[in-house]
Design an enzyme around this catalytic site. Structure first.
Site, short mmCIF file in Angstrom:
data_model
loop_
_atom_site.label_atom_id
_atom_site.label_comp_id
_atom_site.label_asym_id
_atom_site.label_seq_id
_atom_site.Cartn_x
_atom_site.Cartn_y
_atom_site.Cartn_z
N GLU A 58 1.42 -9.37 11.58
CA GLU A 58 1.16 -8.97 10.19
C GLU A 58 2.49 -8.75 9.46
O GLU A 58 2.68 -9.18 8.34
CB GLU A 58 0.31 -7.69 10.17
CG GLU A 58 -0.14 -7.27 8.78
CD GLU A 58 -1.04 -6.04 8.81
OE1 GLU A 58 -1.25 -5.47 9.90
OE2 GLU A 58 -1.53 -5.64 7.74
N ASP A 63 0.78 -1.24 0.00
CA ASP A 63 0.00 0.00 0.00
C ASP A 63 0.82 1.29 0.00
O ASP A 63 0.57 2.18 -0.79
CB ASP A 63 -0.93 0.03 1.22
CG ASP A 63 -1.86 -1.17 1.28
OD1 ASP A 63 -1.66 -2.12 0.50
OD2 ASP A 63 -2.78 -1.16 2.10
#
Ligand code: GLC
Length: 425
Positions: A392, A163
């Site tokens: 994550e 992202d």
């Protein structure tokens, strides 16, 4: 030890299982994400083959009529995530986002098929998936490569799966922030804001969503209308690899047309990808299609190119490049070279290590005969999990766990690595 790590990983997959799909982690990401699902299916395939196939089936069940497979499927209402269906407004019966994500489904389906014990099930499920995955690939070449260059562009950073990569800083400057409707972020309520993208980046993410929405999500128009069009070597490597894998799957299922079309995509894609090589950086670089220039940014996207069937020479050069990066970090592979001034060891895709990318790079390098560096990448991946749990992503210097916890695809990659390379990892 390996045994119990696998057990813990399986528990995480079960925890995040919503029956026919998994969420990446509850709270932060409460829906189905595209490449998370396809990669997580690899983890399921070791203990529940039917469930692994269902994961990919559910994703493809939400394919658009034009062939696009969206990056998020909003199966249930949950106002803990922004931007939700009210912002995307894609008009789908089950709401979805309007952009896509790296097409790993072809790779995953072939892999699950090859090692399936239930051959009848595998053949039936793969046969049903084959034309749908192929339609998605062809959508990419039709809508994201209108000039037939052999490579496709992403039109939103979210499509890359990376992202807030440093790769997007320069092309993102062409995206305005005026006219963005006021919004409230939710991600920073679930995770440390210093680990996440900035507000300025969020405004540009949303500007693009509003722009595409104003064009009715018509993919015949979006590519040319977007002020952000970037050819990412990592993204294209995934597409090319999935085309190559789909060709082999099509051979096994006796579908010669899909096999031939997919092979032709690989043959055109590999030399086009090679044009993104930089001798100066010793790796592949992104190409800004709006400016017509390579982006001088040493991110992991240029290393992930190893996932495609690139030449042995290029694979050896990438192995040497990763070895060089290893002198500046404790855990391979940081998402950006620590030597760059923009490197940030904690902020999402601007430095941290992500296990999914590690697994794909290691897989590609191993296939190209670079087993030593592939082993090092996998060993570092497992060291991170042992030290810091199933996060994550991780700080590549300190191993600090970052972002969400109990992460599905991190767990799936641990199952994959330990099952295939347990004794070495
Ligand atoms: C973030 C990541 C993206 C991933 C999603 C769900 O947006 O950048 O790659 O698919 O989270 O895990």
């Amino acid at each position: 030890m390996s045994e119990s790590l696998i057990d813990r990983a399986i528990e995480i997959l079960r925890l995040n299982d919503r029956g026919t799909y998994t969420v990446p982690t509850s709270g932060l990401y409460p829906f189905q994400w595209n490449w998370d699902s396809a990669l997580s299916a690899l983890g399921f395939s070791y203990f529940d083959e039917a469930r692994a196939w269902t994961e990919i089936d559910t994703l493809l069940a939400h394919q658009w009529d034009d062939g696009m497979v969206p990056h998020i499927i909003f199966h249930e209402e949950d106002d803990g995530y922004f931007p939700g269906p009210d912002v995307w407004q894609t008009g789908r019966p089950v709401p979805t986002s309007g952009v896509t994500q790296p097409p790993v489904a072809g790779f995953a389906a072939k892999r699950i098929f090859d090692r399936a014990k239930d051959r009848d099930l595998a053949e039936a499920r793969a046969r049903a998936l084959l034309p749908r995955i192929h339609a998605w690939h062809e959508w990419f070449f039709r809508c994201r490569d209108p000039e037939g260059s052999g490579l496709v562009a992403i039109i939103h950073p979210w499509e890359s799966g990376r992202d807030n990569s440093i790769d997007w800083d320069q092309p993102f400057a062409a995206v305005p922030t005026e006219g963005v409707q006021p919004f409230q972020r939710r991600d920073t309520q679930h995770a440390d804001p210093s680990h996440r993208p900035t507000d300025e980046q969020y405004k540009r993410y949303i500007w693009l969503v509003q722009k595409f929405r104003s064009l009715g999500w018509n993919n015949d128009k979006l590519h040319d209308a977007s002020p952000f069009r970037v050819v990412d070597p990592g993204f294209n490597a995934i597409l090319i690899r999935s085309c190559a894998d789909l060709a082999e799957l099509a051979d096994a299922l006796d579908e010669p047309e899909i096999a031939a079309t997919s092979r032709a995509r690989v043959e055109a894609g590999i030399p086009a990808l090679d044009a993104l090589w930089s001798d100066e950086f010793g790796q592949f670089l992104c190409f800004d299609r709006v400016q017509g220039a390579l982006i001088q940014s040493a991110s992991i996207g240029g290393l992930l190119a190893a996932f495609a069937p690139i030449s042995q020479d290029r694979a050896a050069a990438l192995a040497a490049r990763i070895d060089d990066i290893s002198s500046r970090t404790n855990y391979l592979v940081p998402s950006h070279d620590p030597a760059a001034p923009e490197f940030d060891s904690l902020r999402y895709w601007r430095g941290p290590v992500w296990l999914i990318v590690n697994t794909m790079i290691a897989n590609g390098l191993e296939r190209a005969g670079q087993g030593d560096i592939a082993d090092r990448i996998r060993t570092d991946s497992v060291r991170l999990i042992r030290q810091s749990g199933f996060a994550e992503y991780y700080d590549p210097i300190t191993a600090e766990p970052c972002g969400g916890e109990h992460f599905t695809w991190t767990a799936a990659m641990v199952i994959e690595i330990l099952n295939l390379h347990g004794e070495k990892a």
